[in-house]
Write a protein that holds these residues in place. Structure first.
Motif, PDB file in Angstrom:
ATOM      1  N   ARG A  15      37.450  35.013  39.833  1.00  0.00           N
ATOM      2  CA  ARG A  15      37.574  36.094  38.847  1.00  0.00           C
ATOM      3  C   ARG A  15      36.470  35.905  37.818  1.00  0.00           C
ATOM      4  NH1 ARG A  15      41.809  39.938  38.658  1.00  0.00           N
ATOM      5  NH2 ARG A  15      40.989  40.002  36.549  1.00  0.00           N
ATOM      6  N   SER A  73      48.361  44.309  42.695  1.00  0.00           N
ATOM      7  CA  SER A  73      47.321  44.635  41.704  1.00  0.00           C
ATOM      8  C   SER A  73      47.916  44.884  40.321  1.00  0.00           C
ATOM      9  CB  SER A  73      46.532  45.862  42.153  1.00  0.00           C
ATOM     10  OG  SER A  73      47.349  47.032  42.129  1.00  0.00           O
ATOM     11  N   GLY A  76      47.979  41.821  38.194  1.00  0.00           N
ATOM     12  CA  GLY A  76      46.713  41.148  37.926  1.00  0.00           C
ATOM     13  C   GLY A  76      46.088  41.459  36.588  1.00  0.00           C
ATOM     14  N   TYR A 131      39.642  43.519  42.462  1.00  0.00           N
ATOM     15  CA  TYR A 131      40.749  42.560  42.527  1.00  0.00           C
ATOM     16  C   TYR A 131      40.507  41.639  43.715  1.00  0.00           C
ATOM     17  CZ  TYR A 131      45.605  40.900  42.488  1.00  0.00           C
ATOM     18  OH  TYR A 131      46.741  40.123  42.419  1.00  0.00           O
ATOM     19  N   GLN A 133      41.784  39.132  45.008  1.00  0.00           N
ATOM     20  CA  GLN A 133      42.893  38.716  45.842  1.00  0.00           C
ATOM     21  C   GLN A 133      43.193  39.722  46.967  1.00  0.00           C
ATOM     22  OE1 GLN A 133      42.687  38.373  42.647  1.00  0.00           O
ATOM     23  NE2 GLN A 133      43.073  36.190  42.259  1.00  0.00           N
TER      24      GLN A 133
END
Length: 440
Positions: A15, A73, A76, A131, A133
């Motif tokens: 990130r 999401s 996040g 995002y 992930q």
């Protein structure tokens, strides 16, 4: 059944400032791929896509993963703008799959196939860039790329584009640093190699499944043709057998009736008594009627069902002598009990052979004496019909249906027919079949 298995490239990402693996537990996805990617060659047609049977499973996996991505999401802390862009991209990807991807999978047309996969790769770049992930979506993306490809080169090219696009998105998300690049690079290479290996393997298995489906179709077609040929052969054999039975029974009985009727008419025209001839006609007609009924029910002669072979031969000789005036004698070289012990099928062959030989004597020989001899040797049971008629040349005569039918019947029993004849010196017909005694 062949199982097609695959895996998904796994890419770590950070990130903005820190790289951390986002796709944990890759073994779970590999097992899921194996479960959903079972490929069975369709027996309905070699041209049918081999993925058809698992298409519903792929739909479920796609929508579950897309829903999970959207749900995660919201955890996040992406912010309103980024969250809206992320959700919009998810909607675009879902719509593209529903209206373009499904059509491409079913139709196998090139244009919608390429369009959907390009939208798929672009959407994954946006989702992973926002995002990181979301990288586990590569599981379904890689599978769909190989599902829609027409050859290995196409799959390799699009898999490379997918890995490069996702790697670029991860690198952008991590801040374009060299540390991030060197951290992402090994995972990109591993993901690309694994994707290519499994994709090529999938393509090979699909090709083998299609070839196997074609082979199954060919084998089924050959089996159907063979069954049809066997059925036709059975029908022809049954027709031939029925023709022999009719010739040996009904046709010969009708011939006797005609000759007796002619003799009776001649006697009546001369003022004689034709009662005996008429009685013989009635007896012959009754026997013919009984034989006709027996043919409908089975092929065992009525006479053999009511008497022994010896008695039937003697009865045939007496009737033949009464009808033609020819002296007919029956000689046995074996006891009556041994004759009765012969299998029913052998007795039928011997009786029909004697009847055919007598019919030929009636039609062609102009004989005065006939001797029928039934014997049993160590290896064969045989019957011989000898007459003192006009004879013929066995090597030059074409033979009528009767002799051919006799040979066919005897050969089906594993026996042989021997004919010896000379013009002016009579004829000898001998039938030999393997000796088999029925168990008491």
């Amino acid at each position: 059944m062949n199982q097609v298995t695959g895996t998904t490239p796994s890419l770590p990402e950070r990130r903005r400032t820190e790289l951390s693996p986002a796709w944990t537990g890759p073994r779970v996805w590999i097992l899921l791929w194996r479960k959903m990617g079972s490929v069975q060659s369709s027996r309905g047609g070699a041209g049918q896509p081999v993925w058809t049977r698992t298409l519903i499973g792929w739909h479920i996996v796609f929508w579950v993963l897309l829903g999970m991505t959207l749900a995660l999401s919201f955890l996040g802390d992406l912010g309103a703008v980024r969250q809206a862009l992320f959700a919009g991209t998810v909607v675009v990807l879902g719509a593209a799959y529903q209206f373009i991807g499904l059509y491409a999978i079913r139709s196998r047309r090139a244009l919608p196939s390429y369009a959907y996969r390009l939208v798929l790769i672009a959407s994954l770049m946006v989702l992973i860039g926002i995002y990181p992930q979301s990288v586990f979506l590569m599981f379904i993306a890689s599978a769909q790329i190989w599902l829609l490809c027409e050859d290995i080169r196409e799959g390799v090219g699009l898999s490379l584009l997918l890995v490069l696009g996702v790697g670029t998105a991860q690198l952008w998300s991590a801040g374009w640093g060299w540390d991030a690049f060197w951290s992402i690079l090994p995972w990109m290479l591993v993901s690309l190699v694994v994707s290519l290996l499994f994709g090529i393997w999938i393509e090979k298995v699909i090709t083998q499944s299609q070839q196997r489906a074609e082979l199954i179709e060919q084998l089924e077609s050959a089996r159907d043709e063979l069954a049809e040929a066997h059925h036709s052969a059975g029908v022809m054999a049954e027709r031939e057998r029925m023709a022999r039975e009719i010739h040996d029974t009904l046709a010969q009985g009708m011939t006797s009736i005609v000759m007796l009727a002619q003799a009776a008419a001649a006697e009546l025209s001369q003022g004689g008594n034709a009662a005996a001839r008429l009685a013989a006609i009635e007896d012959t007609a009754r026997e013919n009627l009984a034989e006709a009924r027996a043919l409908v029910a089975a092929f065992t002669p009525v006479a053999l069902s009511e008497a022994t072979l010896t008695e039937v031969l003697r009865r045939q000789a007496e009737r033949f002598a009464a009808e033609t005036g020819v002296d007919v004698q029956v000689s046995l070289d074996l006891p009556d009990d041994e004759v009765a012990a012969l299998p029913q099928a052998q007795q039928v062959v011997l009786l029909r052979s004697a009847q055919e030989a007598l019919a030929n004597v009636r039609k062609h020989a102009a004989a005065t004496q006939v001797l029928i001899t039934l014997g049993l040797s160590s290896n064969d049971v045989w019957i011989e019909i000898r007459d003192d008629g006009s004879g013929f040349y066995p090597g030059t005569t074409s033979g009528g249906f009767g002799l051919n039918a006799m040979r066919g019947r005897v050969e089906e029993s594993g026996g042989t027919v021997q004919i010896e004849s000379t013009p002016g010196h009579g004829t000898r017909v001998q039938v030999l079949i393997p000796a088999v005694q029925e168990d008491a």
